[in-house]
Design a protein around this motif. Structure first.
Motif, short mmCIF file in Angstrom:
data_model
loop_
_atom_site.label_atom_id
_atom_site.label_comp_id
_atom_site.label_asym_id
_atom_site.label_seq_id
_atom_site.Cartn_x
_atom_site.Cartn_y
_atom_site.Cartn_z
N GLY A 1 0.82 -1.21 0.00
CA GLY A 1 0.00 0.00 0.00
C GLY A 1 0.86 1.26 0.00
N GLU A 2 1.90 1.23 0.81
CA GLU A 2 2.83 2.37 0.88
C GLU A 2 3.49 2.60 -0.47
OE1 GLU A 2 7.44 2.62 2.08
OE2 GLU A 2 6.15 1.59 3.53
N LEU A 3 3.93 1.52 -1.13
CA LEU A 3 4.57 1.65 -2.43
C LEU A 3 3.59 2.14 -3.48
CD1 LEU A 3 6.84 -1.55 -2.60
CD2 LEU A 3 7.59 0.84 -2.58
N ALA A 4 2.36 1.61 -3.45
CA ALA A 4 1.35 2.01 -4.43
C ALA A 4 1.03 3.49 -4.32
CB ALA A 4 0.08 1.18 -4.25
N ALA A 5 0.94 3.98 -3.09
CA ALA A 5 0.66 5.40 -2.89
C ALA A 5 1.81 6.28 -3.40
CB ALA A 5 0.41 5.68 -1.41
N ARG A 6 3.04 5.79 -3.24
CA ARG A 6 4.20 6.57 -3.68
C ARG A 6 4.41 6.49 -5.19
NH1 ARG A 6 8.70 4.36 -0.77
NH2 ARG A 6 9.58 3.37 -2.60
N LEU A 7 4.14 5.31 -5.77
CA LEU A 7 4.39 5.12 -7.20
C LEU A 7 3.19 5.50 -8.06
CD1 LEU A 7 6.05 1.58 -6.94
CD2 LEU A 7 7.24 3.75 -7.39
#
Length: 250
Positions: A121-127
């Protein structure tokens, strides 16, 4: 209400709520939750048919939606949908991890799935897109193969029937493609035959194949992502499966 209009309204409500306080803020957040329920249900349906009742999936998705609404901090370049998707998907995956096992994989795989849920989730929000397996492996600090093993183990929630068709309107079943357990050469041969066939597919065809066969998206969801009709997606899937079947038969 059309999807884009609903998306715009939800974003407006949340941005207004960020500048409000007290009862006004609570009312705006409540309305944003109401507007986001259709999105939450759509995400929940991607996990339908895996051993958890549909209504239960909806309730879990709503919990994720509430968390997303309460945690979203609007900014100049932010978008609530990009923030909410991984939040809701994470909630759904945690529910499966904790309550929906049909066959339990090794503890190492279960723990790795928990780690993936914690960071994707953290990566998806950043990417601003869903992370690849390699990006997840790099973030967690494990080999790529381990991440792929954990992703494949998602089938343990509800094992797929060997009688299930391999594709849309396909006469071939999953069981018919499985080689004799004593003949490992046949398995290797099939994998090596399909590998170049898949690699030679156009980028859009690869995306459609992944969404349908790995991510278990519906035809309607795929159509919305690539900007075509559901009927066109059905035709594209038939063509893709025909290409792969021809490769196996060659």
């Amino acid at each position: 209400m059309p999807w884009e209009q609903q998306r715009t309204l939800t974003e407006t409500l949340l941005r207004d709520a960020a500048n409000a306080a007290g009862a006004r803020r609570a009312d705006l957040l409540s309305e944003a939750i109401v507007q986001g329920t259709a999105m939450a249900r759509s995400l929940a349906l991607r996990y339908d048919g895996r051993g958890v009742e549909r209504e239960e999936l909806f309730q879990v998705a709503y919990v994720g939606l509430v968390k997303a609404v309460q945690g979203y901090v609007p900014g100049p370049d932010t978008d609530f949908r990009s923030y909410a998707f991984p939040t809701i998907r994470g909630e759904l995956k945690r529910h499966f991890r904790d309550y929906a096992w049909s066959v339990r994989p090794p503890r190492r795989i279960q723990n790795l799935q928990a780690s993936i849920n914690a960071v994707e989730g953290e990566l998806a929000a950043r990417l601003h897109r869903w992370p690849t397996d390699q990006e997840l492996a790099d973030r967690i600090g494990v080999p790529l193969g381990d991440v792929r093993d954990a992703q494949r183990a998602l089938g343990c929630f509800r094992p797929v029937s060997l009688d299930a068709p391999v594709g849309v309107e396909s006469a071939m079943s999953l069981g018919s493609l499985m080689p004799d357990q004593e003949n490992t050469f046949e398995l290797v041969n099939q994998l090596e035959t399909l590998r170049p066939a898949v690699e030679n597919l156009a980028a859009r065809d690869k995306l459609i194949l992944r969404r349908r066969m790995i991510d278990h998206w519906s035809q309607a969801e795929i159509a919305a992502e690539i900007g075509v009709s559901q009927m066109q997606v059905s035709r594209l899937l038939r063509r893709i499966m025909s290409i792969l079947q021809d490769a196996l038969a060659a």
